[in-house]
Design a protein around this motif. Structure first.
Motif, PDB file in Angstrom:
ATOM      1  N   ASN A 208       0.828  -1.209   0.000  1.00 50.28           N
ATOM      2  CA  ASN A 208       0.000   0.000   0.000  1.00 50.28           C
ATOM      3  C   ASN A 208       0.859   1.256   0.000  1.00 50.28           C
ATOM      4  O   ASN A 208       0.567   2.223  -0.725  1.00 50.28           O
ATOM      5  N   ASN A 212       0.867   3.972  -3.021  1.00 49.85           N
ATOM      6  CA  ASN A 212       0.468   5.345  -2.702  1.00 49.85           C
ATOM      7  C   ASN A 212       1.607   6.338  -2.932  1.00 49.85           C
ATOM      8  O   ASN A 212       1.368   7.451  -3.438  1.00 49.85           O
ATOM      9  N   ASP A 295      -4.405   4.927  -8.256  1.00 47.55           N
ATOM     10  CA  ASP A 295      -4.221   4.169  -7.019  1.00 47.55           C
ATOM     11  C   ASP A 295      -5.439   3.297  -6.756  1.00 47.55           C
ATOM     12  O   ASP A 295      -5.315   2.097  -6.452  1.00 47.55           O
ATOM     13  N   ARG A 299      -5.565  -0.925  -6.713  1.00 50.01           N
ATOM     14  CA  ARG A 299      -6.030  -1.679  -5.549  1.00 50.01           C
ATOM     15  C   ARG A 299      -7.228  -2.552  -5.901  1.00 50.01           C
ATOM     16  O   ARG A 299      -7.329  -3.703  -5.466  1.00 50.01           O
ATOM     17  N   GLU A 303      -7.365  -6.612  -5.797  1.00 52.94           N
ATOM     18  CA  GLU A 303      -8.404  -7.272  -5.004  1.00 52.94           C
ATOM     19  C   GLU A 303      -9.182  -8.274  -5.850  1.00 52.94           C
ATOM     20  O   GLU A 303      -9.442  -9.411  -5.423  1.00 52.94           O
TER      21      GLU A 303
END
Length: 358
Positions: A208, A212, A295, A299, A303
């Protein structure tokens, strides 16, 4: 005692002086008339050769025997006996003959000694080279054997340690009841699961932070027509707002674009679904930036890929992409995911516990 030492030293000095004089006397060599002595030696050798040739011619003329036939033993016993008697007579006549020696002033012994020394030196040099080569080969073989011995020693120690642990575990298990063994196994699996969960949380936090802090801006730059992820490491928000040219260069714009135009461009590229969650989490109702949209897309893609991997199809199931994004291409270049062989809209994570597809 002191007198004995003085006598010993005097005897040593006298012996050294005597040996030095003998050495100088034996190695004394008058080189003033070396050319004349060489000429005399050559003449002497030539005269000796003529004498031998004359004797050989005289022997040939006085004998009717065939030299070629006399060189080999005859099959006739009588003729063979005559040959043996002739050889015996020749040896008997030559035995009292004094051995030929050069004159005292001849340099032939020195020349013969020099030739012998030269041959010895050449032979010694060749032997040194051959020995050096053999020594080099032997050293390489020794290093190889030492390396193999070291590896074999490490393997032996590891195997012995493993055998000792297995024996200890077997002894420990043999002394426990099945219920106790089951409890120990459950505790071990729980501890292993806790370690895996902790490690997964650490890796998730690191991922993460990486997305980021670094990856999101580079993904946004590639989506906007800029350089591929990794070619421009430090991508500022102002660069993303200005956009890129058709050649992938950052536009030099003095007037920043309006929030409305930026939001329209973000919706066209990433869509409303990619930024909906961001807008809900923001308190000041500021529109998301390009980096935030990239971003969120990365993600969401990770997922979905994880959900597909642990889903019914397992590692063979593919996730259907809405579009071929920079995030998907980055995962493929990083060898984390792979496209379907016949459909570029299908993507799946690589199951590192299995073999890769061809």
């Amino acid at each position: 005692m002191a007198q004995q030492q003085d006598n010993a030293l005097s005897n040593i000095r006298a012996y050294v002086n005597e040996a030095r004089e003998l050495q100088h006397g034996a190695m004394g060599f008058d080189a003033s008339n070396i050319e004349a002595r060489l000429e005399d030696t050559v003449k002497e050798l030539q005269a000796r050769v003529r004498e031998q040739q004359d004797a050989l011619e005289k022997l040939r003329s006085g004998s009717n025997a065939n030299i070629a036939d006399s060189a080999y033993p005859s099959n006739d016993p009588r003729q063979k006996l005559q040959q043996l008697l002739a050889i015996k007579a020749a040896y008997t006549s030559l035995k009292p003959t004094p051995t030929y020696l050069p004159s005292p002033g001849s340099v032939l012994p020195a020349l013969l000694a020099a030739r012998s020394l030269q041959q010895t030196v050449l032979g010694t040099k060749q032997a040194i080279l051959s020995t050096q080569s053999q020594l080099h080969d032997a050293e390489r073989a020794l290093h190889r054997e030492e390396s193999q011995l070291h590896d074999a020693t490490l393997l032996t120690r590891a195997m012995e340690s493993r055998i000792s642990r297995l024996r200890a575990q077997h002894t420990e298990r043999s002394q426990k009841s099945p219920a106790q063994l089951a409890r120990d196994l459950i505790a071990s699996k729980r501890a292993q699961k806790d370690a895996y969960d902790t490690k997964m949380q650490e890796l998730g936090t690191a991922m993460n932070d990486f997305i980021n802090d670094y990856l999101a801006a580079m993904l946004a730059a590639e989506e906007l027509g800029g350089p591929v992820v990794g070619d421009m490491l430090d991508v500022q928000d102002s660069v993303l707002a200005a956009g890129f040219t058709k050649k992938g260069k950052a536009k030099a714009s003095t007037k920043p674009p309006s929030d409305k135009s930026r939001q329209k461009r973000i919706d066209q590229i990433w869509g409303r679904s990619a930024t909906a969650g961001i807008e809900e989490d923001e308190d000041d109702e500021q529109p998301p930036t390009e980096a935030e949209a990239a971003d969120a897309e990365m993600r969401k893609l990770i997922e979905n890929l994880f959900a597909t991997l642990v889903g019914p199809g397992g590692g063979k199931a593919y996730f259907l992409l809405e579009r071929e994004s920079a995030a998907a291409r980055f995962l493929v270049r990083a060898k984390v995911a792979q496209f379907h062989g016949k459909d570029a809209k299908k993507l799946r994570l690589i199951d590192f516990g299995r073999e890769l597809d061809d």
